[in-house]
Design a protein around this motif. Structure first.
Motif, short mmCIF file in Angstrom:
data_model
loop_
_atom_site.label_atom_id
_atom_site.label_comp_id
_atom_site.label_asym_id
_atom_site.label_seq_id
_atom_site.Cartn_x
_atom_site.Cartn_y
_atom_site.Cartn_z
N LEU A 71 0.80 -1.22 0.00
CA LEU A 71 0.00 0.00 0.00
C LEU A 71 0.84 1.27 0.00
O LEU A 71 0.37 2.32 -0.42
CB LEU A 71 -0.92 0.02 1.23
N ALA A 72 2.08 1.20 0.51
CA ALA A 72 2.91 2.40 0.62
C ALA A 72 4.38 2.05 0.42
O ALA A 72 4.78 0.92 0.64
CB ALA A 72 2.71 3.04 1.99
N GLY A 73 5.14 3.04 0.01
CA GLY A 73 6.58 2.86 -0.17
C GLY A 73 6.98 2.78 -1.62
O GLY A 73 6.15 2.98 -2.52
N SER A 74 8.24 2.46 -1.87
CA SER A 74 8.77 2.44 -3.24
C SER A 74 8.19 1.30 -4.07
O SER A 74 8.20 1.37 -5.30
CB SER A 74 10.29 2.34 -3.21
N ASP A 75 7.68 0.25 -3.41
CA ASP A 75 7.11 -0.89 -4.13
C ASP A 75 5.57 -0.84 -4.15
O ASP A 75 4.92 -1.87 -4.34
CB ASP A 75 7.57 -2.21 -3.48
N LYS A 76 4.98 0.34 -3.97
CA LYS A 76 3.53 0.50 -3.91
C LYS A 76 2.86 -0.09 -5.15
O LYS A 76 3.29 0.14 -6.28
CB LYS A 76 3.19 1.98 -3.80
N GLY A 77 1.83 -0.91 -4.92
CA GLY A 77 1.07 -1.52 -6.01
C GLY A 77 1.54 -2.91 -6.39
O GLY A 77 0.84 -3.64 -7.07
N LYS A 78 2.72 -3.31 -5.96
CA LYS A 78 3.25 -4.64 -6.28
C LYS A 78 2.61 -5.69 -5.38
O LYS A 78 2.23 -5.41 -4.25
CB LYS A 78 4.77 -4.68 -6.11
N THR A 79 2.51 -6.91 -5.90
CA THR A 79 1.97 -8.00 -5.11
C THR A 79 3.02 -9.08 -4.93
O THR A 79 3.96 -9.19 -5.72
CB THR A 79 0.73 -8.63 -5.79
N ILE A 136 9.11 -5.64 5.65
CA ILE A 136 8.27 -4.46 5.43
C ILE A 136 7.19 -4.46 6.51
O ILE A 136 6.73 -5.53 6.92
CB ILE A 136 7.67 -4.47 4.00
N HIS A 137 6.81 -3.28 6.98
CA HIS A 137 5.85 -3.19 8.08
C HIS A 137 4.48 -3.68 7.64
O HIS A 137 4.05 -3.45 6.51
CB HIS A 137 5.77 -1.76 8.62
N ILE A 138 3.79 -4.39 8.55
CA ILE A 138 2.47 -4.97 8.27
C ILE A 138 1.45 -3.91 7.86
O ILE A 138 0.58 -4.18 7.03
CB ILE A 138 1.97 -5.73 9.53
N SER A 139 1.57 -2.69 8.39
CA SER A 139 0.61 -1.63 8.07
C SER A 139 0.68 -1.21 6.60
O SER A 139 -0.26 -0.62 6.08
CB SER A 139 0.83 -0.42 8.96
#
Length: 105
Positions: A15-23, A66-69
């Motif tokens: 949801l957030a960070g440089s990898d936003k949108g990746k699964t 990566i943080h769970i939030s």
């Protein structure tokens, strides 16, 4: 220490960070730190000394926690991010996707 809504082998979206949108698939959950290691997400470069496992040494790319939030489960029906409801059937706990009402396995 609270219970986390994400478990090992779940498919999550960032949801957030440089990898936003990746699964990716959750490889490990660090409950104490409220973090998770997700396959292909938050890749960092780490320098390693030569060892029996890695005789050459050099720079190794690996996943960092990566943080769970910053993660959300993927709805099995729609494939989009969803929140989680907890339902108890006797001693068994079932996780249900809020958007579609489907059971998360």
């Amino acid at each position: 220490m609270s219970k986390l809504h994400i478990r090992k082998d779940d498919t999550v979206i960032v949801l957030a960070g440089s990898d936003k949108g990746k699964t990716g698939k959750v490889l490990k959950v660090l409950v104490k730190d409220e973090r998770a290691i997700v396959e292909g997400i938050n890749i960092v470069s780490k320098s390693a000394k030569p060892s029996a496992k890695n005789p050459q040494g050099g720079i190794i790319k690996q996943e960092a926690p990566i943080h769970i939030s910053n993660l959300s489960l993927i709805d099995p029906k729609s494939g989009k991010a969803t929140r989680v409801a907890i339902k108890r059937e006797g001693k068994k706990i079932i996780r249900i996707a809020k958007k579609s009402g489907e059971e998360i396995k």
